[in-house]
Design an enzyme around this catalytic site. Structure first.
Site, PDB file in Angstrom:
ATOM      1  N   ASP A  89      42.792  26.518  41.566  1.00 57.78           N
ATOM      2  CA  ASP A  89      42.552  27.956  41.697  1.00 57.78           C
ATOM      3  C   ASP A  89      43.150  28.639  40.473  1.00 57.78           C
ATOM      4  OD1 ASP A  89      42.004  26.884  44.254  1.00 57.78           O
ATOM      5  OD2 ASP A  89      42.599  28.746  45.261  1.00 57.78           O
ATOM      6  N   LYS A 151      36.951  33.876  43.827  1.00 57.14           N
ATOM      7  CA  LYS A 151      37.993  34.160  44.828  1.00 57.14           C
ATOM      8  C   LYS A 151      38.509  35.575  44.604  1.00 57.14           C
ATOM      9  CE  LYS A 151      42.687  32.435  45.872  1.00 57.14           C
ATOM     10  NZ  LYS A 151      43.645  31.345  45.621  1.00 57.14           N
ATOM     11  N   LYS A 180      35.781  32.521  48.123  1.00 52.18           N
ATOM     12  CA  LYS A 180      37.038  32.373  48.863  1.00 52.18           C
ATOM     13  C   LYS A 180      37.675  33.759  48.976  1.00 52.18           C
ATOM     14  CE  LYS A 180      41.654  30.240  48.697  1.00 52.18           C
ATOM     15  NZ  LYS A 180      42.509  29.202  48.083  1.00 52.18           N
TER      16      LYS A 180
END
EC number: 4.1.2.4
Length: 212
Positions: A89, A151, A180
């Site tokens: 991430d 995300k 996400k």
């Protein structure tokens, strides 16, 4: 898919102790969460704790500001994958995006994706700092660069996930990337609403509470 399988069980606090990470991994195994998400220094411990389980291992890079050099982010990503991370991430370079240095933003995401090969790359936009035009551009650049996910947030900015942002992100990425939602998601009702809006993964430190 069960609700638990949407969850990246997360502890990214600077104060997270060895005991906290062990607890995180135990909960992930107990509840059947999809992954645990940790800072890089905790990777060896988390990997050991998750041994022989189906829980994936995610690590954050360029966290939480996104303002490190591309070279540093690429090194960090490669290092973490070598240590057993299944997913990365990364935080986008927010300052570059706001300065409209789009090529540099895209090249950085691309370089990180290249460095980690077939591992999953999630690009954190930190939506709280962006206007809608910037969010749209960040989504487009992420898709062009080959990211697997976009995300919403680090959870360390001035705001977290919102339904509006997820709707915008879904409109921009369609089926070209997954989404996400993370940052401030603490209850089941909210989680289910995000899933309804097309989210494939939920980042939260409230997993066990959320399932009860």
């Amino acid at each position: 898919m069960s609700l638990a399988e949407y969850i990246d069980h997360t502890n990214l606090k600077p104060t997270a102790t060895v005991a906290d990470i062990k607890q995180l991994c135990l909960e992930a195994k107990t509840y059947g969460f999809y992954a645990v998400c940790v800072n890089g220094c905790h990777l060896p411990l988390a990997k050991e704790e998750l041994k022989n389980s189906k829980v994936k291992l995610a690590a954050v890079i360029g966290f939480p500001l996104g303002a490190m050099s591309t070279k540093a982010k690429v090194f960090e990503a490669r290092d973490y994958v070598e240590q057993g991370a299944d997913e990365i991430d990364m935080v986008i370079n927010i300052g570059w995006l706001k300065s409209k240095i789009y090529e540099a933003v895209k090249n950085e995401i691309q370089a990180i994706k290249l460095a980690i090969g077939d591992k999953i790359l999630k690009v954190i936009l930190e939506t709280c700092y962006l206007n809608d035009e910037e969010k749209e551009m960040a989504c487009s650049l992420s898709v062009e660069a080959g990211a697997d996910f976009v995300k919403t947030s680090t959870g360390f900015g001035s705001g977290g996930a919102t339904f509006e942002d997820v709707i915008l992100m879904k409109r921009m990425v369609g089926d070209k990337a997954k989404i996400k939602a993370s940052g401030g998601i603490k209850d089941k009702e909210t989680t289910l609403k995000y899933i309804e809006l097309g989210v494939s993964r939920i980042g939260t430190s409230s997993g066990p509470t959320l399932l009860k």
